[in-house]
Design a protein around this motif. Sequence first.
Motif, PDB file in Angstrom:
ATOM      1  N   HIS A   1     -11.960   2.391  -3.892  1.00  0.00           N
ATOM      2  CA  HIS A   1     -10.824   3.153  -4.397  1.00  0.00           C
ATOM      3  C   HIS A   1     -10.726   3.015  -5.912  1.00  0.00           C
ATOM      4  CE1 HIS A   1      -6.607   4.478  -4.929  1.00  0.00           C
ATOM      5  NE2 HIS A   1      -6.838   5.172  -3.819  1.00  0.00           N
TER       6      HIS A   1
ATOM      7  N   LEU B   1     -11.836  -0.834  10.833  1.00  0.00           N
ATOM      8  CA  LEU B   1     -10.378  -0.866  10.683  1.00  0.00           C
ATOM      9  C   LEU B   1      -9.738  -1.701  11.790  1.00  0.00           C
ATOM     10  CD1 LEU B   1      -9.605   2.853   9.737  1.00  0.00           C
ATOM     11  CD2 LEU B   1      -9.247   0.845   8.287  1.00  0.00           C
TER      12      LEU B   1
ATOM     13  N   SER C   1      -4.832  12.351   5.598  1.00  0.00           N
ATOM     14  CA  SER C   1      -6.009  13.057   5.094  1.00  0.00           C
ATOM     15  C   SER C   1      -5.798  14.554   5.241  1.00  0.00           C
ATOM     16  CB  SER C   1      -7.254  12.617   5.881  1.00  0.00           C
ATOM     17  OG  SER C   1      -8.387  13.364   5.508  1.00  0.00           O
TER      18      SER C   1
ATOM     19  N   LEU D   1      -2.963   6.092  10.234  1.00  0.00           N
ATOM     20  CA  LEU D   1      -3.824   6.126   9.046  1.00  0.00           C
ATOM     21  C   LEU D   1      -4.776   7.322   9.099  1.00  0.00           C
ATOM     22  CD1 LEU D   1      -4.738   2.333   8.688  1.00  0.00           C
ATOM     23  CD2 LEU D   1      -3.078   3.634   7.353  1.00  0.00           C
TER      24      LEU D   1
ATOM     25  N   ILE E   1      -8.199   6.988   4.076  1.00  0.00           N
ATOM     26  CA  ILE E   1      -8.853   5.689   4.233  1.00  0.00           C
ATOM     27  C   ILE E   1      -9.954   5.717   5.281  1.00  0.00           C
ATOM     28  CG2 ILE E   1      -7.068   4.935   5.851  1.00  0.00           C
ATOM     29  CD1 ILE E   1      -9.075   2.700   3.434  1.00  0.00           C
TER      30      ILE E   1
ATOM     31  N   HIS F   1       0.829  -1.202   0.000  1.00  0.00           N
ATOM     32  CA  HIS F   1       0.000   0.000   0.000  1.00  0.00           C
ATOM     33  C   HIS F   1       0.867   1.257   0.000  1.00  0.00           C
ATOM     34  CE1 HIS F   1      -3.652  -2.330   1.010  1.00  0.00           C
ATOM     35  NE2 HIS F   1      -2.864  -3.028   1.815  1.00  0.00           N
TER      36      HIS F   1
ATOM     37  N   ARG G   1     -13.756   6.048   4.489  1.00  0.00           N
ATOM     38  CA  ARG G   1     -13.938   5.900   3.040  1.00  0.00           C
ATOM     39  C   ARG G   1     -14.804   4.667   2.788  1.00  0.00           C
ATOM     40  NH1 ARG G   1      -8.531   5.266  -0.243  1.00  0.00           N
ATOM     41  NH2 ARG G   1      -8.767   3.035   0.122  1.00  0.00           N
TER      42      ARG G   1
ATOM     43  N   ASN H   1      -1.889   2.594  -6.919  1.00  0.00           N
ATOM     44  CA  ASN H   1      -2.273   1.312  -6.329  1.00  0.00           C
ATOM     45  C   ASN H   1      -1.147   0.313  -6.546  1.00  0.00           C
ATOM     46  OD1 ASN H   1      -4.879   2.165  -5.553  1.00  0.00           O
ATOM     47  ND2 ASN H   1      -5.648   1.816  -7.630  1.00  0.00           N
TER      48      ASN H   1
ATOM     49  N   LEU I   1      -3.898   4.082   0.485  1.00  0.00           N
ATOM     50  CA  LEU I   1      -4.581   4.270   1.766  1.00  0.00           C
ATOM     51  C   LEU I   1      -4.754   5.736   2.161  1.00  0.00           C
ATOM     52  CD1 LEU I   1      -3.015   1.385   3.889  1.00  0.00           C
ATOM     53  CD2 LEU I   1      -5.134   1.401   2.565  1.00  0.00           C
TER      54      LEU I   1
ATOM     55  N   TRP J   1     -15.002   2.412   6.064  1.00  0.00           N
ATOM     56  CA  TRP J   1     -13.877   2.033   6.926  1.00  0.00           C
ATOM     57  C   TRP J   1     -13.858   2.938   8.158  1.00  0.00           C
ATOM     58  CZ3 TRP J   1     -12.053  -2.458   6.653  1.00  0.00           C
ATOM     59  CH2 TRP J   1     -11.777  -3.099   5.450  1.00  0.00           C
TER      60      TRP J   1
END
Length: 251
Positions: free
Chosen positions: A110, A135, A173, A169, A102, A85, A105, A93, A99, A130
């Motif tokens: 994706h 997660l 964003s 994670l 993520i 990832h 999402r 990808n 990710l 997710w």
Amino acid sequence: MNSYVNMGVGALLGTVFVLMSVSIASEGIFHSGEPEKEGFAIVAEETGGEAAGGEAPAAVPIATLLATADAGAGETVFKKCASCHTPEKGGPNKVGPGLWDIVNRPIASHEGFSYSAGMTTFSEGHKVVWDYDHLNFFLEAPKKHVPGTAMGFAGLKKNDERANLIAYLRTLSDNPVALPTASNEGAAATTEGGATATEGAAPADGGAAATTTEGATTPAEGGAAATTTEGSTPAEGGTTHGTTTEQPAAQ
């Protein structure tokens, strides 16, 4: 044909015949059949908590784990995922989808990635997202949480390691999703406290009278002792907080 050749062939055939004879004879002499009954059976002992009669430990809510999670440590954990990832925005990808963004999402959404049938079915047409719970469960045991997923990762069994990764994670964003709060636990505690506070409170109009002090008060010498009777019933049509009986003081 040369006589030496004939002798060689004859010797070879004779040797093969002798070996076959010895093999057949050995098979007949030393052959041992399977026993009618096994001498003993080896049974593996079950060591799981349920087999031993104990309950499995309760799962720690992800909100509790994230309260102390370290995104910096989670970036180190992400190295286990980096071969499949990409974390950067607009990253390509690889074996798995990118990710970036993520958290929350829609699952299996994706762009440009071909998802497994198991993951597509689990997404319910991209209705499932997710969120932190999904997660958490997926990273703990991918194939258990999403049957049929093509992800070959064994999972992260340690709570702190998994929480740190999810915290990292979350940072992938432009607008990180707010951390979850353990509001349900707080509400339960508030409700329980409210029930305790109201226990023994004065009843509504028309109910039984409230009880004050048990036992009698010690009067002054020569005076009268006032005794409060617990749970006394008030006279019809009136309300009172107890019944007071006048008794002579002890001399």
